[in-house]
Design a protein around this motif. Structure first.
Motif, short mmCIF file in Angstrom:
data_model
loop_
_atom_site.label_atom_id
_atom_site.label_comp_id
_atom_site.label_asym_id
_atom_site.label_seq_id
_atom_site.Cartn_x
_atom_site.Cartn_y
_atom_site.Cartn_z
N THR A 14 0.85 -1.19 0.00
CA THR A 14 0.00 0.00 0.00
C THR A 14 0.88 1.24 0.00
N CYS A 15 0.60 2.15 -0.89
CA CYS A 15 1.39 3.37 -1.01
C CYS A 15 1.21 4.24 0.23
N CYS A 18 -0.60 7.92 -1.36
CA CYS A 18 -1.99 7.97 -1.84
C CYS A 18 -2.84 6.81 -1.31
N GLU A 19 -2.22 5.88 -0.58
CA GLU A 19 -2.89 4.75 0.06
C GLU A 19 -3.51 3.79 -0.96
N THR A 20 -3.00 3.81 -2.17
CA THR A 20 -3.45 2.88 -3.20
C THR A 20 -2.74 1.54 -3.02
N CYS A 60 4.72 3.28 -6.68
CA CYS A 60 3.27 3.37 -6.85
C CYS A 60 2.95 3.81 -8.28
N GLN A 62 0.19 4.80 -9.36
CA GLN A 62 -0.83 5.83 -9.33
C GLN A 62 -0.24 7.23 -9.13
N CYS A 63 0.63 7.35 -8.12
CA CYS A 63 1.12 8.70 -7.75
C CYS A 63 2.62 8.88 -7.92
#
Length: 241
Positions: A14-15, A18-20, A60, A62-63
């Motif tokens: 988990t990032c 960004c918690e992705t 990550c 995503q971010c």
């Protein structure tokens, strides 16, 4: 030759920014054979394409925040804002979660170093990233970049020693091991005064540690550093106390 498919597995992480949750590759422990270890603990495997350090940084998708298992698990508000402005706002989604070549691993470490600086990770965490990046350049036979990042690793390990943060972040790093490692990094940098000083500090633990292997290595590398010092200066190096 071990097949990549059998040695690699997917790990969900988990990032911290960004918690992705996302998946990234890791190497199965026990699946590889050690060829040899260098005097600064760099491990060479018979299957170098599966060296675990290629996969120890997660990026990550995503971010763009890159981190390893030693990073702090959460960010402060100000740290998150820094990451948002200086990483995520400029991030073009890329995939680092599959099989990596060395060049992709090098990029992942540079991303993690930038993230570590932005989020004020402990000195020992930054030192470990710098040292492993130096090893990746060693595998590439790029001596100039290897030496550049060894120098940065040594500076961060010294700060870690001063602040004692290695005790909190690295379960494998004892004080005698850190003294030895600093000695060896400075020896590789050709800074023999510093190398001899730190090897001496390591050897001062003779009656205080069960890490006899580290003491033997410190004795051996201290002798090598003394010989290199003499070749460089034409003078005898300082003796141990």
């Amino acid at each position: 030759m071990i097949e990549k498919a059998s040695a690699l597995y997917d790990k969900t992480v988990t990032c911290p920014h960004c918690e992705t949750p996302f998946t990234t590759k890791r190497i199965r422990s026990g699946s590889l054979t050690v060829a040899h270890r260098d005097s600064d603990f760099c491990t060479h495997f018979k299957e170098q394409a599966l060296n675990p350090i290629l996969y120890s940084v997660s990026v990550c998708p995503q971010c763009g925040f890159a981190f390893n298992d030693q990073f702090q698990k959460t960010l402060t508000l100000s740290q998150a804002q820094e990451v948002q402005q200086k990483i995520t706002a400029k991030w073009t989604p890329k995939e680092f979660g599959s099989v990596r070549q060395r060049i992709e691993a090098i990029v992942s470490y540079k991303l993690a170093i930038f993230a570590a600086e932005l989020t004020n990770q402990p000195h020992s965490v930054k030192a470990g990233l710098y040292l492993r990046l130096a090893w990746l350049y060693r595998f590439e036979a790029n001596e100039a970049e290897e030496i550049r990042f060894i120098r940065m690793a040594a500076a961060e390990y010294e700060e870690s020693y001063i602040h004692s943060d290695y005790m909190r972040t690295d379960k494998e790093m004892s004080e005698v091991r850190l003294m030895y490692l600093l000695g060896e990094l400075y020896r590789r940098l050709g800074e023999f005064d510093q190398a001899i000083r730190y090897f001496g500090k390591a050897l001062s633990f003779r009656n205080q540690t069960i890490e006899s292997g580290i003491l033997r290595m410190a004795q051996d590398q201290w002798q090598i550093a003394r010989e290199e010092y003499k070749q460089k200066t034409g003078m005898e190096s300082p003796q141990l106390d």
